[in-house]
Design a protein around this motif. Structure first.
Motif, PDB file in Angstrom:
ATOM      1  N   SER A   5       0.827  -1.212   0.000  1.00  0.00           N
ATOM      2  CA  SER A   5       0.000   0.000   0.000  1.00  0.00           C
ATOM      3  C   SER A   5       0.852   1.250   0.000  1.00  0.00           C
ATOM      4  O   SER A   5       1.938   1.281   0.596  1.00  0.00           O
ATOM      5  N   HIS A   7       0.486   5.744  -1.576  1.00  0.00           N
ATOM      6  CA  HIS A   7       0.038   6.684  -2.620  1.00  0.00           C
ATOM      7  C   HIS A   7      -1.400   6.391  -3.053  1.00  0.00           C
ATOM      8  O   HIS A   7      -1.748   6.548  -4.224  1.00  0.00           O
ATOM      9  N   PHE A  22       6.549   2.909  -5.153  1.00  0.00           N
ATOM     10  CA  PHE A  22       7.480   4.003  -4.874  1.00  0.00           C
ATOM     11  C   PHE A  22       7.200   5.174  -5.773  1.00  0.00           C
ATOM     12  O   PHE A  22       6.355   5.113  -6.675  1.00  0.00           O
ATOM     13  N   ARG A  23       7.932   6.236  -5.527  1.00  0.00           N
ATOM     14  CA  ARG A  23       7.864   7.416  -6.388  1.00  0.00           C
ATOM     15  C   ARG A  23       9.293   7.888  -6.601  1.00  0.00           C
ATOM     16  O   ARG A  23      10.028   8.059  -5.633  1.00  0.00           O
ATOM     17  N   ALA A  32       7.112  13.783 -10.168  1.00  0.00           N
ATOM     18  CA  ALA A  32       7.239  12.326 -10.139  1.00  0.00           C
ATOM     19  C   ALA A  32       5.959  11.741  -9.591  1.00  0.00           C
ATOM     20  O   ALA A  32       5.357  12.280  -8.655  1.00  0.00           O
ATOM     21  N   PHE A  33       5.546  10.623 -10.179  1.00  0.00           N
ATOM     22  CA  PHE A  33       4.302   9.979  -9.780  1.00  0.00           C
ATOM     23  C   PHE A  33       4.573   8.524  -9.419  1.00  0.00           C
ATOM     24  O   PHE A  33       5.588   7.952  -9.780  1.00  0.00           O
ATOM     25  N   PRO A  34       3.642   7.931  -8.687  1.00  0.00           N
ATOM     26  CA  PRO A  34       3.872   6.566  -8.185  1.00  0.00           C
ATOM     27  C   PRO A  34       4.091   5.539  -9.287  1.00  0.00           C
ATOM     28  O   PRO A  34       3.530   5.621 -10.372  1.00  0.00           O
ATOM     29  N   ARG A 151      -6.968  10.852  -5.761  1.00  0.00           N
ATOM     30  CA  ARG A 151      -6.009  11.674  -5.021  1.00  0.00           C
ATOM     31  C   ARG A 151      -6.314  13.129  -5.309  1.00  0.00           C
ATOM     32  O   ARG A 151      -6.428  13.537  -6.451  1.00  0.00           O
ATOM     33  N   PHE A 152      -6.431  13.878  -4.237  1.00  0.00           N
ATOM     34  CA  PHE A 152      -6.698  15.305  -4.380  1.00  0.00           C
ATOM     35  C   PHE A 152      -5.500  16.055  -3.817  1.00  0.00           C
ATOM     36  O   PHE A 152      -5.254  15.974  -2.612  1.00  0.00           O
ATOM     37  N   PRO A 153      -4.789  16.810  -4.608  1.00  0.00           N
ATOM     38  CA  PRO A 153      -3.666  17.555  -4.030  1.00  0.00           C
ATOM     39  C   PRO A 153      -4.175  18.582  -3.052  1.00  0.00           C
ATOM     40  O   PRO A 153      -5.132  19.298  -3.326  1.00  0.00           O
ATOM     41  N   LEU A 154      -3.573  18.655  -1.865  1.00  0.00           N
ATOM     42  CA  LEU A 154      -3.964  19.631  -0.869  1.00  0.00           C
ATOM     43  C   LEU A 154      -3.490  21.003  -1.313  1.00  0.00           C
ATOM     44  O   LEU A 154      -2.367  21.173  -1.734  1.00  0.00           O
ATOM     45  N   GLU A 164      -9.235  16.538   1.709  1.00  0.00           N
ATOM     46  CA  GLU A 164      -9.534  15.635   0.602  1.00  0.00           C
ATOM     47  C   GLU A 164     -11.004  15.250   0.591  1.00  0.00           C
ATOM     48  O   GLU A 164     -11.590  15.031  -0.446  1.00  0.00           O
TER      49      GLU A 164
ATOM     50  N   GLU B  83      10.297   3.217   0.326  1.00  0.00           N
ATOM     51  CA  GLU B  83       9.355   2.569  -0.584  1.00  0.00           C
ATOM     52  C   GLU B  83       8.637   1.447   0.142  1.00  0.00           C
ATOM     53  O   GLU B  83       9.251   0.692   0.899  1.00  0.00           O
ATOM     54  N   ALA B  84       7.345   1.313  -0.126  1.00  0.00           N
ATOM     55  CA  ALA B  84       6.617   0.158   0.396  1.00  0.00           C
ATOM     56  C   ALA B  84       7.114  -1.082  -0.338  1.00  0.00           C
ATOM     57  O   ALA B  84       7.294  -1.056  -1.559  1.00  0.00           O
ATOM     58  N   PRO B 281       4.519   8.219   2.421  1.00  0.00           N
ATOM     59  CA  PRO B 281       4.298   8.585   1.012  1.00  0.00           C
ATOM     60  C   PRO B 281       3.881  10.036   0.929  1.00  0.00           C
ATOM     61  O   PRO B 281       3.138  10.543   1.778  1.00  0.00           O
ATOM     62  N   GLU B 283       2.463  13.472  -1.341  1.00  0.00           N
ATOM     63  CA  GLU B 283       1.505  13.775  -2.391  1.00  0.00           C
ATOM     64  C   GLU B 283       2.235  13.882  -3.727  1.00  0.00           C
ATOM     65  O   GLU B 283       3.359  14.367  -3.794  1.00  0.00           O
ATOM     66  N   ALA B 284       1.622  13.448  -4.768  1.00  0.00           N
ATOM     67  CA  ALA B 284       2.208  13.540  -6.119  1.00  0.00           C
ATOM     68  C   ALA B 284       2.282  14.988  -6.560  1.00  0.00           C
ATOM     69  O   ALA B 284       1.410  15.803  -6.183  1.00  0.00           O
TER      70      ALA B 284
END
Lengths: 180, 284
Positions: A5, A7, A22-23, A32-34, A151-154, A164, B83-84, B281, B283-284
């Motif tokens: 689990s 992201h 990971f990211r 960068a995204f998961p 996913r909602f960026p804060l 969120e 990392e998970a 983790p 936020e993207a």
């Protein structure tokens, strides 16, 4: 069974599977995204986003899965217009030339899609096209447990951070901006 | 006030006496004039990897352990980079050597260094080597990352320490992939000692197998290069269950210079470690 689990992505792994979620560290101004990697073999530490470094170690009974997320703005673009993972995977989904790099005996499947307002690419490699039916079923069984949440960026506003939970599930990023 | 002080001093003297009696029971000799044959110097000298060395009397660490052959568990935690990660050790077609280490344990240091020199590849049976440390809440991810050699799988997971009932670092657990169970466990101060342990145990198990099959005893069981038997499984290293296993673990820890009270047997208290951010983790 262990659950991987992070992201807002999670999957339950069958016994004996390796998984990483990971990211990458962003370089410069890029975001960068998961990235998620799964395999029923020992995944090496050094791997490219689409399995480079890992697929070379696959045997005829192995499966490799990569789930790569893209920027949320892509979710509405034509390339990502398909919704969901497109399960179940069958032998017919796999192509010996559907690989990032052709490796004799292997076959690959790639799908760009959107889910929960997020844009992804699913890339599955099987170790042997001759075992495609069995390996496709193996990949399907693992992916059926995959959960992807929105996913909602804060963002910071005059009244403080926007929670969120303030937006309905499935609300697009553009709609959220309009609603703030 | 005087009465209070008297009670306090009496209590301190009593606890001090209890500590001294306990140390004496464990064979520790604190007499500065002793010849070193007792416990004071004995537990500091390098101990040979000798099966005949007597095990010190000590209270078992943790709950009574179960015997080998118990089910193995896949590993779930985070990498030092945050990392998970899940590492499969069951039904993988290959044995796994789980290496429980700590970044702050002096006995672990040579083992970390041996991993960097790729000595792990010399283990009989060619098991997959996975290093496990405790969670980032009990270990410094930065210190672990600095010690972890490139290419070596490292999982930070206190849960794994619990699943495998690890008494302290360093500790080794060999998982038989074919049966998805613990084939053996113990401790060693060097990778060479560990390789010897695995090799001897494989030879012993091979001889047991031959005897069980009614075949003639081999003059030299030796070390089987692959260590694999049908289905890719490995035979047991230690077969003694319950209290015998506890005594054997105690003996092996002692041979490795690890006695009751050794810091490596205890999880460091939260608050005594330098503050380390949890690898949450982002936020993207």
């Amino acid at each position: 069974m262990p659950r991987l689990s992070g992201h807002d992505i999670s999957v339950e792994l069958p016994q004996g599977w390796d998984g990483y979620l990971f990211r990458r560290v962003p370089q410069g101004v890029e975001r960068a995204f998961p990235v998620m990697h799964l395999g029923n073999f020992a995944l090496p530490q050094q791997r490219g986003d689409f399995g480079g470094g890992a697929v070379e170690k696959m045997g005829p009974t192995n499966v490799f899965v990569a789930l790569v997320e893209y920027e949320p703005e892509s979710a509405g673009k034509p390339l990502f217009s398909k919704e969901g993972l497109g399960l179940p995977l069958t032998a017919g989904h796999f192509n010996p030339y559907g690989l990032q790099r052709v490796i004799r005996g292997q076959a690959g499947h790639q799908r760009f899609f959107n889910i929960s307002g997020r844009a992804f690419c699913l890339y599955v490699v099987i170790g042997s096209i001759r075992n495609a039916k069995r390996l496709a079923k193996m990949a399907t069984t693992t992916l059926e447990s995959l959960e992807i949440k929105p996913r909602f960026p804060l963002t910071q506003s005059a009244g403080g951070p926007v929670s969120e939970s303030a937006f309905p599930l499935g609300t697009s990023p553009k709609s959220r901006e309009a609603m703030r | 006030m005087l009465a209070l002080l008297t009670v306090l001093v009496a209590g301190l003297l009593r606890s001090h006496g209890a500590i001294l009696r306990r140390l004496h029971d464990l064979g520790v000799d604190l007499d500065p004039d002793s010849d070193g044959a007792g416990g004071g110097d004995a537990w500091r000298r390098d101990l040979d990897f000798d099966d005949k060395a007597p095990a010190p009397r000590r209270r078992p660490v943790g709950p009574p352990p179960r015997g080998t052959g118990r089910p193995a568990a896949d590993l779930s935690g985070v990498t030092p980079a945050g990392e998970a990660v899940v590492v499969g050790v069951r039904e993988t077609g290959r044995p796994s050597m789980l290496v429980f280490l700590s970044s702050g344990c002096s006995t672990c240091r040579p083992l970390w260094e041996a991993l960097a020199r790729e000595e792990a590849k010399s283990l009989p049976g060619s098991p997959r080597v996975v290093v496990i440390t405790r969670d980032p809440s009990a270990e410094s991810p930065g210190a672990v990352a600095a010690l972890a050699p490139p290419g070596v799988t490292v999982v930070m997971s206190s849960r794994a320490f619990e699943d495998y009932e690890v008494p302290g670092a360093p500790y080794f657990v060999l998982v038989d992939s074919a049966t998805s169970s613990v084939a053996g466990e113990g401790t060693a101060r060097s990778w060479t000692q560990l390789a010897e342990l695995v090799s001897h145990s494989l030879a012993d198990a091979d001889m047991r197998g031959r005897n069980a099959a009614g075949s003639k005893r081999g003059a030299d069981a030796g070390m089987h290069g692959t260590g694999s038997r049908k289905g890719g499984g490995l035979n047991q290293i230690a077969s003694a269950p319950g209290p015998e296993r506890a005594a054997r673990i105690d003996a092996e820890l002692a041979r490795a210079g690890i006695f009751p009270g050794d810091p490596s047997l205890m999880s460091p208290k939260i608050g005594t470690l330098p503050p380390t951010p949890h690898p949450e983790p982002t936020e993207a």
